[in-house]
Design an enzyme around this catalytic site. Structure first.
Site, PDB file in Angstrom:
ATOM      1  N   SER A  40      37.863  41.276  43.264  1.00  0.00           N
ATOM      2  CA  SER A  40      38.143  42.418  44.581  1.00  0.00           C
ATOM      3  C   SER A  40      39.466  42.944  44.414  1.00  0.00           C
ATOM      4  CB  SER A  40      37.563  41.736  45.653  1.00  0.00           C
ATOM      5  OG  SER A  40      38.740  40.867  46.087  1.00  0.00           O
ATOM      6  N   ASN A  78      40.346  52.739  43.496  1.00  0.00           N
ATOM      7  CA  ASN A  78      41.058  53.585  44.419  1.00  0.00           C
ATOM      8  C   ASN A  78      42.083  54.566  43.180  1.00  0.00           C
ATOM      9  OD1 ASN A  78      41.431  53.893  47.342  1.00  0.00           O
ATOM     10  ND2 ASN A  78      41.073  51.653  46.667  1.00  0.00           N
ATOM     11  N   ARG A 107      39.470  46.845  43.660  1.00  0.00           N
ATOM     12  CA  ARG A 107      39.821  47.809  44.683  1.00  0.00           C
ATOM     13  C   ARG A 107      40.940  48.694  44.224  1.00  0.00           C
ATOM     14  NH1 ARG A 107      41.971  44.010  47.811  1.00  0.00           N
ATOM     15  NH2 ARG A 107      39.875  43.560  48.867  1.00  0.00           N
TER      16      ARG A 107
END
Lengths: 156, 295
Positions: B216, B224, B220
């Site tokens: 994660s 992004n 992440r």
């Protein structure tokens, strides 16, 4: 966007960067920060101390001033006393001296008066003798009448 | 911008392909000229652009900070030192806020993560075609300037963090303690038989929990940045294609690209900082959890 050996290279690079940061970047800066913090704290404490000292000093200065003022007042009163004393003394002396001078003058005057009276007496006696001689129109024996003349002189 | 020789798809593909160095189909070593070639190189290939850009950025960061660290004075700090001290104090506050243990590694780790990721993300704000255009002039087939849009970079960091988490978990709790934490939570029972039954369930849950951390963390950031880069690319295509088509309203649409890119870039400043901060904070939190006996 394939996963490949870059992964390993990036991991190693990351570890090296972190190691470098831990070794050469973080500790000196933190050291400097904490040192400065301490320095500032010390400085503030010193300032506070200085303030207190100043307060104490100004207080003692005020005390000193007060005692000095008192002393000065004392000295002034003493001096005044002494000066009036001196003036009194001088007055006394002057009076004495004046008295002395006056009495001396008086004595001299009396002496002068005595002398003048003596002289006057002599002159009056002479004049009286001369007058008598003229009145009698004859030589009066000075010797014979000396006693008489002396008496007259004394009466004068 | 998309020239006549590029279709939109090619333009996007071109921008999303790393400059990959590895074994070419003919057996020689070299740079992949097409995405297919890069794919064919398999695992033993290297994304030259990711490594180069991230290394340069990391070196700039460490050079600047080490310079300040070396000349750090006690007197009134000047410009650069002020800035560096501000960042250091910010990181230090974050670490003190989230990390309860004592470990001299965590704060420098957080600093490196924050600044390095921030700088890598910042490359997203360089106008999209400048550096790839320069690369084309220099004869390089591809150039992806934002290292954090390469999962290799983000996974590289998160794997290092993951290794640290495992290392400190074992160091602080002991191998048995760590294993117990994995096997005996969250379900437990006083009855030894039921406890035994729970062990595989717990292992599965905690294992997923553990593995999810690095994944994660890196996905992440990658997601992004990748999405952000993608939007810049799409905006560039929109402006470029209309400009190339030389239609009546082209200047209007070209202006639209500029305005939209500007708006997105301004918004992106927030995202890149936020993503760097999130990565850093989660790293601190994970390490904090690794240092705690029970949670």
């Amino acid at each position: 966007m394939n996963i490949n050996a870059t992964l390993i290279a990036q991991t190693i690079m990351f570890i090296l960067f972190v190691w470098f940061c831990m070794k050469f970047v973080w500790p000196p800066i933190m050291q400097a920060l904490s040192d400065r913090k301490k320095q500032i704290a010390d400085g503030l404490a010193a300032g506070e101390r200085g303030k207190q000292e100043l307060e104490l000093a100004s207080k003692s200065a005020a005390d000193e001033m007060l005692t000095a003022k008192q002393k000065a007042a004392e000295i002034i009163t003493q001096a005044e006393k002494r000066s009036s004393q001196v003036v009194e003394e001088a007055k006394g002396l002057a009076k004495e001296e004046g008295d002395r001078i006056v009495s001396m003058a008086k004595a001299e005057v009396e002496q002068e008066v005595v002398r003048a009276r003596e002289m006057l007496r002599q002159n009056v006696a002479d004049l009286a003798v001369a007058g008598a001689a003229k009145i009698l129109d004859r030589e009066v024996d000075a010797k014979a009448h000396a006693e008489l003349l002396k008496n007259i002189k004394a009466e004068l | 911008m998309a020239s006549e020789t590029h279709t939109s798809t090619e333009y996007i593909k071109h921008h999303l392909q790393n400059l990959t160095f590895g074994e070419l189909p003919d057996g020689s070593l070299g740079l992949a000229q097409t995405p297919e070639q890069a794919k064919a190189m398999g695992f033993w290939a290297i994304n030259v652009d990711t490594i180069a850009v991230s290394f340069i950025l990391g070196a700039i960061f460490l050079y600047l900070f080490a310079k300040v660290a070396k000349s750090a004075t006690l007197s009134v700090p000047a410009g650069g030192q002020n800035f560096v001290e501000m960042i250091i104090e910010f990181i230090d506050d974050s670490v003190r806020g989230s990390f309860t243990g004592r470990n001299p590694l965590v704060a420098p780790l957080a600093l490196t993560i924050f600044i390095w990721i921030f700088l890598m993300n910042l490359m997203d704000l360089v106008p999209i075609d400048y550096l790839p255009g320069l690369a084309t002039v220099l004869g390089l087939p591809f150039l992806k300037v934002v290292p954090t849009t390469d999962p290799n970079a983000t996974f590289g960091m998160s794997i290092a963090v993951f290794v640290l988490v495992i290392y400190y978990s074992i160091k602080v709790k002991g191998a048995a303690g760590f294993a117990g934490e994995l096997a005996l939570q969250p379900f437990s029972s006083a009855n030894p038989v039921i406890k035994g039954i729970f062990i595989p369930i717990n292992l599965f849950l905690e294992g997923v929990n553990l593995i999810a951390k690095p994944i994660s963390l890196s996905l992440r950031l990658f997601g992004n940045m990748y999405a952000g880069e993608m939007i810049f690319i799409l905006l560039a295509i929109m402006g470029g294609s209309f400009a190339a088509a030389n239609m009546g309203g082209s200047s209007v649409l070209f202006g639209t690209q500029i305005l939209l890119s500007l708006a997105w870039a301004i918004f992106h400043i927030l995202i890149i900082t936020l993503q760097a901060f999130i990565f850093m904070t989660l790293t601190i939190v994970y390490l904090d959890m690794a240092h705690q006996e029970h949670h």
